[in-house]
Design a protein around this motif. Structure first.
Motif, PDB file in Angstrom:
ATOM      1  N   ASN A   1       1.396  -1.392  -0.400  1.00 44.76           N
ATOM      2  CA  ASN A   1      -0.229  -0.158   0.023  1.00 44.76           C
ATOM      3  C   ASN A   1       1.577   1.378  -0.167  1.00 44.76           C
ATOM      4  O   ASN A   1       0.517   2.538   0.678  1.00 44.76           O
TER       5      ASN A   1
ATOM      6  N   LEU B   1      -1.158   4.677   0.440  1.00 41.29           N
ATOM      7  CA  LEU B   1      -2.875   4.465   0.730  1.00 41.29           C
ATOM      8  C   LEU B   1      -3.243   5.666   1.172  1.00 41.29           C
ATOM      9  O   LEU B   1      -4.763   5.893   0.973  1.00 41.29           O
TER      10      LEU B   1
ATOM     11  N   GLU C   1      -6.827  -1.884   2.328  1.00 42.73           N
ATOM     12  CA  GLU C   1      -5.427  -2.185   2.479  1.00 42.73           C
ATOM     13  C   GLU C   1      -5.485  -3.619   1.832  1.00 42.73           C
ATOM     14  O   GLU C   1      -5.795  -4.906   1.927  1.00 42.73           O
TER      15      GLU C   1
END
Length: 433
Positions: free
Chosen positions: A192, A195, A281
């Protein structure tokens, strides 16, 4: 002078070079104030144009080659682009170096052991030692390990069989052998990497899909550390208000909705953008190497440490001094070879348990956000609040027809066009009367 923000430049390209502050903030997820300043700087640096609507809202029009204009203007961008290319090459070399080091370590220890065994055998023959020692445990162990079968992993037939299996289940961007060693040791990085950018892009998209007016619960599935049982505490929405210049509004029943004026303005009509119901995620992967590559990496690691232990049992200061040359060099490197052999298997083992713990936390966060998204769908009370929030929804499109001013044209010409437009409207009104 600072380089332009790459996320904003990419957003401009994806939005076809004509944008508003709200468009770019939604696409990039960046702070509205940052977007506003960056767009002004970019328009100035690339000969872009400002289009002002009669409502006072502004659209920015950029040339399609604005990146080329910037590269020609700023040596920093050219230098940055060169560094990115150089780093890709350097990082690739770093990745494959661990595989090269592993193979080199195995070959070096194999050669050293063979040299020591041959030297000891030669000395024993010269000294007419007893046959029991020649056929005993000392030489049986090396002969057992150095039978031709040990080289099965290096034979062309093995490589051919392995690649044939890969072709039957091939994937794009599959790691090669040397890259798989690095992946086995250290993994493949953060799954990620962007993110936060993704989080704010999705939040801005939700706001814009609702024409700039939402309730706090609509953003909860994209945020963390929210107590789902404390429904009255909406402090978690403050970062979104600050980032996108939002304002609260209280209904007669005491319910709070939030509207974002900048995200209500668009350069052109755009439909609703598909967005995930909650921020999800990705789990951390131990390695992107396939099963065969992982087995090979583990096997080579075991062979490497076994060879290090065998070499340690044969390598003594007396033997090293007597044989000299390569064996002296190996004797000097032996602590490093043994350390590398132990670390090669220890690092992935530690990383495996660390990732397992980390993925448990990722799953927990994903579950909490999914729970908030499901609550948003099932609650009638929240549905009423969303409907109330739509009273403040608005969408302003800056079209060519409602422009009051544009830097593309001369100011005097625009004033004349505006005057003609007003006269035309008056003539239509008088004709209707």
């Amino acid at each position: 002078m600072n380089s332009p923000n790459s996320a904003i430049m990419q957003s401009i390209e994806e939005l076809n070079y004509r944008v508003t502050i709200g468009d770019v903030a939604t696409k990039s997820g960046l702070d509205v104030k940052v977007v506003q300043q960056e767009l002004l700087n970019l328009a100035s640096d690339t000969n872009g144009n400002l289009q002002v609507a009669e409502t006072g809202d502004i659209a920015y029009l950029f040339p399609s080659n604005f990146r080329s204009i910037l590269r020609n203007k700023y040596w920093q961008l050219r230098w940055q682009k060169w560094l990115e290319k150089a780093w890709k090459i350097i990082f690739y070399l770093i990745r494959i170096s661990f595989g090269i080091l592993l193979v080199s370590s195995i070959l070096l220890m194999l050669i050293a052991i063979v040299v020591i065994v041959i030297a000891v055998n030669s000395k024993n023959d010269d000294d007419n030692n007893s046959s029991s020692r020649n056929g005993g445990g000392f030489l049986f162990f090396p002969r057992f390990w150095f039978s031709p079968d040990i080289f099965w992993i290096f034979t062309p037939n093995y490589q051919q069989r392995r690649y044939q299996r890969q072709l039957s289940n091939s994937k794009e961007n599959e790691l090669n052998f040397l890259e798989s060693i690095y992946s086995f040791l250290f993994g493949d990085g953060n799954p990620n990497p962007n993110l936060e950018e993704k989080r704010w892009r999705e939040i801005a998209t939700v706001i814009q899909n609702n024409n700039g007016a939402i309730i706090a619960e609509q953003l909860a599935p994209y945020l963390d550390n929210i107590n789902i049982y404390n429904e009255r505490d909406e402090g978690y929405i403050l970062p979104a208000l600050i980032r996108f210049n939002g304002y609260p509004e209280v209904s007669e029943k005491g319910e709070i909705i939030y509207y974002f004026p900048e995200l209500q303005v668009k350069a052109e009509v755009r439909g609703k953008v598909s967005v995930s119901p909650y921020l999800k995620e990705n789990l951390w992967q131990f390695s992107q190497a396939n099963s065969s590559q992982k087995i090979l990496a583990i096997g080579l690691g075991i062979i490497n440490i076994v060879l290090a232990l065998v070499l340690g049992s044969l390598l003594t200061p007396e033997v090293a001094q007597e044989i000299g040359g390569l064996i002296l060099f190996v004797d000097f490197l032996y602590p490093l070879l043994l350390t590398y052999g132990i670390s090669y298997l220890t690092i992935p083992l530690i990383r495996y348990f660390w990732l397992k713990n980390r993925n448990n936390k990722v799953n927990q966060r994903n579950y909490q956000r999914e729970e908030k998204a499901n609550l948003l769908k099932s609650s009638k009370e929240l549905e009423l609040k969303i409907n109330y929030a739509q009273q403040f929804a608005n969408q302003t499109i800056i079209s060519e027809e409602n422009l009051a001013y544009s830097t593309e044209k001369d100011l005097l010409d625009q004033q004349l066009e505006q005057r003609n437009k007003i006269d035309e409207e008056w003539r239509k009104r008088l004709g209707n009367n």
